[in-house]
Design an enzyme around this catalytic site. Structure first.
Site, PDB file in Angstrom:
ATOM      1  N   ARG A 121       7.198   6.276   1.389  1.00 23.26           N
ATOM      2  CA  ARG A 121       6.388   6.609   0.217  1.00 23.26           C
ATOM      3  C   ARG A 121       5.284   7.535   0.692  1.00 23.26           C
ATOM      4  O   ARG A 121       5.116   7.811   1.865  1.00 23.26           O
ATOM      5  CB  ARG A 121       5.842   5.366  -0.487  1.00 23.26           C
ATOM      6  CG  ARG A 121       5.521   4.120   0.356  1.00 23.26           C
ATOM      7  CD  ARG A 121       4.472   4.305   1.378  1.00 23.26           C
ATOM      8  NE  ARG A 121       3.251   4.846   0.814  1.00 23.26           N
ATOM      9  CZ  ARG A 121       2.314   5.435   1.520  1.00 23.26           C
ATOM     10  NH1 ARG A 121       2.442   5.592   2.812  1.00 23.26           N
ATOM     11  NH2 ARG A 121       1.226   5.889   0.940  1.00 23.26           N
ATOM     12  N   ASP A 144      -1.054  12.740  -5.281  1.00 25.40           N
ATOM     13  CA  ASP A 144       0.376  12.917  -5.554  1.00 25.40           C
ATOM     14  C   ASP A 144       0.623  14.166  -6.385  1.00 25.40           C
ATOM     15  O   ASP A 144       1.746  14.665  -6.425  1.00 25.40           O
ATOM     16  CB  ASP A 144       0.929  11.688  -6.272  1.00 25.40           C
ATOM     17  CG  ASP A 144       1.092  10.562  -5.282  1.00 25.40           C
ATOM     18  OD1 ASP A 144       0.076  10.010  -4.851  1.00 25.40           O
ATOM     19  OD2 ASP A 144       2.240  10.273  -4.899  1.00 25.40           O
TER      20      ASP A 144
HETATM   21  C1  LIG Z   1      -0.628  11.836   1.239  1.00 27.72           C
HETATM   22  S1  LIG Z   1      -0.361  11.517  -0.413  1.00 27.72           S
HETATM   23  C2  LIG Z   1      -0.070   9.818  -0.398  1.00 27.72           C
HETATM   24  C3  LIG Z   1      -0.216   9.261  -1.765  1.00 27.72           C
HETATM   25  O1  LIG Z   1       0.998   8.619  -2.141  1.00 27.72           O
HETATM   26  C4  LIG Z   1       0.681   7.286  -2.420  1.00 27.72           C
HETATM   27  O2  LIG Z   1       1.448   6.747  -3.421  1.00 27.72           O
HETATM   28  P1  LIG Z   1       2.719   5.812  -3.038  1.00 27.72           P
HETATM   29  O3  LIG Z   1       2.307   4.936  -1.891  1.00 27.72           O
HETATM   30  O4  LIG Z   1       2.989   5.052  -4.321  1.00 27.72           O
HETATM   31  O5  LIG Z   1       3.809   6.783  -2.702  1.00 27.72           O
HETATM   32  C5  LIG Z   1      -0.747   7.351  -2.830  1.00 27.72           C
HETATM   33  O6  LIG Z   1      -0.889   7.890  -4.117  1.00 27.72           O
HETATM   34  C6  LIG Z   1      -1.299   8.253  -1.792  1.00 27.72           C
HETATM   35  O7  LIG Z   1      -2.520   8.800  -2.022  1.00 27.72           O
END
Ligand SMILES: CSC[C@H]1O[C@H](OP(=O)(O)O)[C@H](O)[C@@H]1O
Length: 347
Positions: free
Chosen positions: A48, A237
């Site tokens: 992620r 994101d």
């Molecule tokens: C370096 S951007 C990472 C960004 O992604 C995360 O979301 P997720 O863990 O649900 O993929 C989160 O928004 C972070 O800031």
């Protein structure tokens, strides 16, 4: 010298990625030649983080191309497009995923043989991976100039090396500041329900020898009052062309508290996360995930039977709360509508 494990790797038709759902208890990897398994890893958040998702999406289609066995270029392109559609359905908010898929499809549209398609797609997926690591290092060097010896930095979620190819975005300035000999303390908000902060940011920063403490998401008010926080750095994101930021739950409340307490609030994001086709937060989807991810933790129900949950996986921070956006091309300051260079328009 930062020595963290690589989030994702490609070698001769095999993708190897850290299974982030098992951290911090176990550092284990998913190794696969199946593009659908990589797509599942994105959907299930085994990998992620917006940039990491983009790299993984590229490698999923590279696996498709590497292992495709057919005769006609036409069927190759048709089936590649179908695979791309499945990859795009895995998660809706991180713009990197869509941009990476479009880059791969664009390469495929320019070829005249299956061998050329295979070579060109794999090369492009590797380029996406390498570009991300270079961009993150530059974000680190630029962002480290905002950090002084003795600073306390607060962050939410994991915009770390684990969320990218390497270095991270929000963590890159922390790692570079550490390289420069600055002693910093990082407050990592735990980031319920997936606990990216408590499980992932705390893990990677402590592995790197950085002083990190975890705090509950709902403690940001008292932290701002009592902990002498120097600045906030978060990931993203998606960043729209006027500076709306989609990021993990808790980003918007942190931005509000930072504004009230005069704490500089920076977003660190590669230009690949800038979505210049979007202006307002209604121009793209905010992911809502299965409420069971809120109601259960490792199989134990934490809420009464019969009670449901609302689970938005991201929130939205308006441009007026953001001090600056740290990119590999420099720090972009408001007004973002004027200062986000149009030359960064992605395909
Ligand atoms: C370096 S951007 C990472 C960004 O992604 C995360 O979301 P997720 O863990 O649900 O993929 C989160 O928004 C972070 O800031």
């Amino acid at each position: 010298m930062l020595r963290l494990p690589r989030t994702i790797e490609w070698k001769d038709g095999i993708v190897r990625l850290i299974n982030q759902k098992e951290l911090p208890d176990r550092l284990i990897y998913i190794e696969t030649s199946d593009w659908r398994r990589v797509a599942k890893a994105i959907k299930d958040m085994e990998i992620r983080g917006a940039p990491a998702i983009g790299v993984a999406a590229g490698y999923a289609l590279a696996l498709f191309a590497y292992h495709w066995r057919g005769e006609s270029l036409e069927s190759f392109k048709r089936e590649l497009f179908q695979a791309a559609e499945e990859v795009k359905k895995t998660r809706p908010t991180a713009v990197n995923l869509f941009w990476a898929v479009e880059r791969i499809l664009s390469k495929a549209s320019q070829v005249s043989s299956i061998d050329e398609a295979r070579r060109s797609i794999i090369e492009e997926a590797i380029n996406i991976h390498k570009e991300d690591e270079r961009a993150n290092r530059r974000i680190g060097e630029i962002g480290a100039e905002l950090i002084e010896d003795g600073d306390t930095i607060i962050t939410v979620c994991n915009a770390g090396s684990l969320a990218t190819s390497y270095w991270g975005t929000a963590t890159a300035p922390m790692y570079v500041a550490r390289e420069q000999g600055k002693n910093i303390r990082v407050i990592a908000l735990e980031t319920r329900p997936y606990l990216q902060g408590a499980r992932l940011t705390a893990w990677e920063l402590s592995q790197a020898g950085i002083d990190v403490v975890i705090a509950t998401d709902n403690s940001i008010g008292i932290l701002a009052m009592r902990e002498k926080i120097s600045l906030a750095i978060v990931g993203a994101d998606r960043v729209t062309r006027i500076g709306w930021v989609a990021n993990k739950l808790g980003t918007y409340p942190l931005a509000l508290v930072s504004r009230v307490h005069n704490i500089p609030f920076y977003v660190a994001a590669p230009t690949s996360t800038l979505d210049l086709k979007s202006k307002d937060p209604t121009d793209f989807e905010i992911e809502k995930r299965d409420p069971s991810e809120v109601l259960y933790w490792k199989g134990t129900r934490i809420a009464p039977e019969g009670v449901n949950a609302i689970y938005y996986a991201f929130d939205l921070t308006p441009p007026q709360l953001i001090t600056g956006i740290i990119t590999e091309a420099g720090i972009i300051y408001p007004p973002y509508e004027k200062n986000i260079p149009r030359t960064l328009q992605r395909v």
